[in-house]
Motif scaffolding. Sequence first.
Motif, mmCIF file in Angstrom:
data_model
loop_
_atom_site.group_PDB
_atom_site.id
_atom_site.type_symbol
_atom_site.label_atom_id
_atom_site.label_comp_id
_atom_site.label_asym_id
_atom_site.label_seq_id
_atom_site.Cartn_x
_atom_site.Cartn_y
_atom_site.Cartn_z
ATOM 1 N N MET A 1 -16.627 10.030 -46.523
ATOM 2 C CA MET A 1 -17.838 10.310 -45.793
ATOM 3 C C MET A 1 -17.965 11.820 -45.641
ATOM 4 N N SER A 2 -19.162 12.333 -45.797
ATOM 5 C CA SER A 2 -19.400 13.760 -45.608
ATOM 6 C C SER A 2 -20.613 13.948 -44.701
ATOM 7 N N TYR A 3 -20.693 15.103 -44.101
ATOM 8 C CA TYR A 3 -21.801 15.407 -43.211
ATOM 9 C C TYR A 3 -21.992 16.908 -43.169
ATOM 10 N N ASP A 4 -23.158 17.316 -42.715
ATOM 11 C CA ASP A 4 -23.488 18.726 -42.585
ATOM 12 C C ASP A 4 -23.569 19.090 -41.112
ATOM 13 N N LEU A 5 -23.064 20.263 -40.785
ATOM 14 C CA LEU A 5 -23.178 20.804 -39.443
ATOM 15 C C LEU A 5 -24.129 21.988 -39.484
ATOM 16 N N GLU A 6 -24.914 22.126 -38.436
ATOM 17 C CA GLU A 6 -25.841 23.246 -38.351
ATOM 18 C C GLU A 6 -25.677 23.887 -36.976
ATOM 19 N N PHE A 7 -25.508 25.186 -36.954
ATOM 20 C CA PHE A 7 -25.319 25.917 -35.711
ATOM 21 C C PHE A 7 -26.509 26.843 -35.494
ATOM 22 N N LEU A 8 -27.176 26.661 -34.371
ATOM 23 C CA LEU A 8 -28.338 27.482 -34.038
ATOM 24 C C LEU A 8 -27.960 28.524 -32.999
ATOM 25 N N THR A 9 -28.637 29.652 -33.038
ATOM 26 C CA THR A 9 -28.487 30.630 -31.967
ATOM 27 C C THR A 9 -29.197 30.074 -30.732
ATOM 28 N N ALA A 10 -28.978 30.678 -29.577
ATOM 29 C CA ALA A 10 -29.649 30.241 -28.355
ATOM 30 C C ALA A 10 -31.167 30.346 -28.514
ATOM 31 N N ARG A 11 -31.607 31.405 -29.143
ATOM 32 C CA ARG A 11 -33.053 31.606 -29.360
ATOM 33 C C ARG A 11 -33.612 30.521 -30.279
ATOM 34 N N GLN A 12 -32.908 30.202 -31.335
ATOM 35 C CA GLN A 12 -33.354 29.155 -32.250
ATOM 36 C C GLN A 12 -33.384 27.791 -31.556
ATOM 37 N N ALA A 13 -32.393 27.531 -30.705
ATOM 38 C CA ALA A 13 -32.351 26.262 -29.978
ATOM 39 C C ALA A 13 -33.559 26.132 -29.049
ATOM 40 N N LEU A 14 -33.939 27.220 -28.379
ATOM 41 C CA LEU A 14 -35.127 27.185 -27.514
ATOM 42 C C LEU A 14 -36.394 26.981 -28.334
ATOM 43 N N ALA A 15 -36.490 27.652 -29.464
ATOM 44 C CA ALA A 15 -37.657 27.484 -30.326
ATOM 45 C C ALA A 15 -37.740 26.037 -30.815
ATOM 46 N N GLU A 16 -36.600 25.456 -31.146
ATOM 47 C CA GLU A 16 -36.582 24.060 -31.585
ATOM 48 C C GLU A 16 -37.003 23.133 -30.438
ATOM 49 N N ASP A 17 -36.544 23.412 -29.227
ATOM 50 C CA ASP A 17 -36.953 22.614 -28.069
ATOM 51 C C ASP A 17 -38.466 22.693 -27.850
ATOM 52 N N LEU A 18 -39.033 23.888 -27.994
ATOM 53 C CA LEU A 18 -40.484 24.041 -27.872
ATOM 54 C C LEU A 18 -41.202 23.242 -28.959
ATOM 55 N N MET A 19 -40.700 23.336 -30.166
ATOM 56 C CA MET A 19 -41.303 22.618 -31.283
ATOM 57 C C MET A 19 -41.262 21.112 -31.030
ATOM 58 N N LEU A 20 -40.103 20.614 -30.618
ATOM 59 C CA LEU A 20 -39.975 19.179 -30.368
ATOM 60 C C LEU A 20 -40.804 18.750 -29.158
ATOM 61 N N GLY A 21 -40.868 19.599 -28.130
ATOM 62 C CA GLY A 21 -41.676 19.291 -26.961
ATOM 63 C C GLY A 21 -43.150 19.180 -27.289
ATOM 64 N N SER A 22 -43.596 19.947 -28.268
ATOM 65 C CA SER A 22 -45.005 19.910 -28.652
ATOM 66 C C SER A 22 -45.344 18.628 -29.415
ATOM 67 N N ARG A 23 -44.338 17.862 -29.743
ATOM 68 C CA ARG A 23 -44.567 16.590 -30.427
ATOM 69 C C ARG A 23 -44.709 15.431 -29.454
ATOM 70 N N LEU A 24 -44.585 15.728 -28.150
ATOM 71 C CA LEU A 24 -44.721 14.695 -27.126
ATOM 72 C C LEU A 24 -46.169 14.600 -26.661
ATOM 73 N N SER A 25 -46.609 13.397 -26.334
ATOM 74 C CA SER A 25 -47.983 13.239 -25.844
ATOM 75 C C SER A 25 -48.175 13.922 -24.495
ATOM 76 N N SER A 26 -47.076 14.164 -23.771
ATOM 77 C CA SER A 26 -47.162 14.884 -22.495
ATOM 78 C C SER A 26 -47.163 16.400 -22.690
ATOM 79 N N GLY A 27 -46.867 16.864 -23.897
ATOM 80 C CA GLY A 27 -46.881 18.289 -24.198
ATOM 81 C C GLY A 27 -45.648 19.024 -23.711
ATOM 82 N N LEU A 28 -45.756 20.330 -23.619
ATOM 83 C CA LEU A 28 -44.639 21.186 -23.233
ATOM 84 C C LEU A 28 -44.479 21.200 -21.715
#
Length: 92
Positions: A1-28
């Motif tokens: 079995m193999s898998y990939d790991l991805e490490f984000l900076t704190a800034r990238q993690a926040l940007a990803e949270d904003l991006m994912l939050g914008s996909r919710l019907s309740s918004g950010l």
Amino acid sequence: MSYDLEFLTARQALAEDLMLGSRLSSGLSEFLVASSRLRIGGEVDQVLEGLVGDGLLDEDLVPTQRGWLLGNELYGRLWDLGGAEPVISMSC
């Protein structure tokens, strides 16, 4: 079995949270936006104002119909807040 790991900076993690939050019907959430302002700065407000101005988010930071239809534009502009720092990936 193999898998990939991805490490984000704190800034990238926040940007990803904003991006994912914008996909919710309740918004950010106010908490997420406030946290992002603390870590990323005024650039967050500039991007959000641009998204509202372009009709992708409404004033409550909820995706509009246009935002749902042009999701890649909406998500991409939020993801870009993560900066140009490389994402570190590893295969195991």
